[in-house]
Motif scaffolding. Structure first.
Motif, PDB file in Angstrom:
ATOM      1  N   CYS A 186       0.805  -1.164   0.240  1.00  0.00           N
ATOM      2  CA  CYS A 186       0.175  -0.076  -0.019  1.00  0.00           C
ATOM      3  C   CYS A 186       0.741   1.145   0.134  1.00  0.00           C
ATOM      4  N   GLY A 187       2.040   1.088  -0.588  1.00  0.00           N
ATOM      5  CA  GLY A 187       2.710   2.306  -0.510  1.00  0.00           C
ATOM      6  C   GLY A 187       3.217   2.912   0.669  1.00  0.00           C
ATOM      7  N   ALA A 217      -9.534   0.979   3.907  1.00  0.00           N
ATOM      8  CA  ALA A 217     -10.435   1.567   3.305  1.00  0.00           C
ATOM      9  C   ALA A 217      -9.806   1.570   1.835  1.00  0.00           C
ATOM     10  N   GLY A 218      -8.617   1.074   1.619  1.00  0.00           N
ATOM     11  CA  GLY A 218      -8.115   1.457   0.322  1.00  0.00           C
ATOM     12  C   GLY A 218      -7.535   2.696  -0.119  1.00  0.00           C
ATOM     13  N   ASP A 219      -7.679   3.658   0.813  1.00  0.00           N
ATOM     14  CA  ASP A 219      -7.453   5.116   0.499  1.00  0.00           C
ATOM     15  C   ASP A 219      -5.811   5.333   0.843  1.00  0.00           C
ATOM     16  N   TYR A 220      -4.957   5.295  -0.075  1.00  0.00           N
ATOM     17  CA  TYR A 220      -3.503   5.270   0.332  1.00  0.00           C
ATOM     18  C   TYR A 220      -3.053   6.843   0.211  1.00  0.00           C
ATOM     19  N   HIS A 270       2.588   3.168   8.713  1.00  0.00           N
ATOM     20  CA  HIS A 270       1.769   2.489   9.804  1.00  0.00           C
ATOM     21  C   HIS A 270       2.502   1.485  10.459  1.00  0.00           C
ATOM     22  N   ALA A 271       3.473   0.750   9.847  1.00  0.00           N
ATOM     23  CA  ALA A 271       4.361  -0.213  10.432  1.00  0.00           C
ATOM     24  C   ALA A 271       5.301   0.337  11.334  1.00  0.00           C
ATOM     25  N   GLY A 272       5.819   1.492  11.072  1.00  0.00           N
ATOM     26  CA  GLY A 272       6.747   2.305  11.800  1.00  0.00           C
ATOM     27  C   GLY A 272       6.430   2.726  13.056  1.00  0.00           C
ATOM     28  N   LEU A 273       5.155   3.601  12.972  1.00  0.00           N
ATOM     29  CA  LEU A 273       4.490   4.242  13.960  1.00  0.00           C
ATOM     30  C   LEU A 273       3.830   3.269  15.193  1.00  0.00           C
TER      31      LEU A 273
END
Length: 197
Positions: free
Chosen positions: A82-83, A154-157, A89-92
């Motif tokens: 997802c760019g 939601a697929g909003d990247y 997300h992973a980092g935070l």
């Protein structure tokens, strides 16, 4: 450095498709770009996290970080494909409470005066503190993780879409703000230009 401690996050999980080779490993001053960024970030951050996308990158990035590798926490995407939002997300998600300074690994310059301006605005209680129109070289609070996850599900990247849904404090550009901070190394020509400067 500033009045509030911050964590550091480098987003290095991209595909580097336009560059044709891994941007994080581009040599700059005899060391990989990732090393140069990690050295700059670890100089002020209370922790250093590198979002690497896929787990198979860890060994080569660890080697690229050389003596800094022991200071870095490597995280992989929890919601892959997802760019940059996946890496954010992973980092935070892996970093403790408070603000994190976020850099993309294709932005080779860090501006300490601009960083100080961002940190001095941390009293605003904003979710994100950034320069207008620039989602990186910015501060993100740990409480943004929930909204980032919602965006991913939601697929909003879109990063600017995310900023519009969060309590975002945007600093206006000042005359002495170095625009070169937002230069991206996306293509071989970008890299050649940067190395020629």
């Amino acid at each position: 450095m500033a009045n509030k401690p911050v964590h550091g996050l480098i987003l290095a999980g991209g595909q580097s498709s336009r560059m044709g080779t891994d941007k994080a490993l581009l040599p700059i001053g005899g060391k990989p770009l990732l090393y140069q960024l990690a050295a700059q970030v670890s100089a002020f951050a209370q922790s250093l996290t590198v979002a690497i996308g896929a787990p198979e990158r860890e060994a080569v990035y660890r080697e690229g970080l050389d003596d800094l590798a022991s200071q870095a926490n490597f995280v992989t995407d929890r919601i892959p494909g997802c760019g940059p939002l996946s890496g954010l997300h992973a980092g935070l998600s892996a970093i403790g409470e408070g603000y994190t300074f976020v850099m993309a690994c294709d932005m080779p310059r860090l501006s300490v005066p601009l960083l100080q301006r961002l940190i001095s605005a941390a009293d605003s209680e904003a979710d994100v503190i950034c320069l207008s129109g620039q989602p990186f070289h910015a501060l993100y609070h740990s409480r943004t993780v929930r909204e980032i996850r919602r965006s991913l599900e939601a697929g909003d990247y879109r990063l600017m879409g995310l900023l519009s849904r969060l309590n975002t404090f945007m600093l206006e550009l000042q005359e002495d703000d170095p625009l070169s901070v937002f230069a991206n190394l996306n293509t071989p020509d970008d890299y050649k230009r940067y190395m020629a400067d």
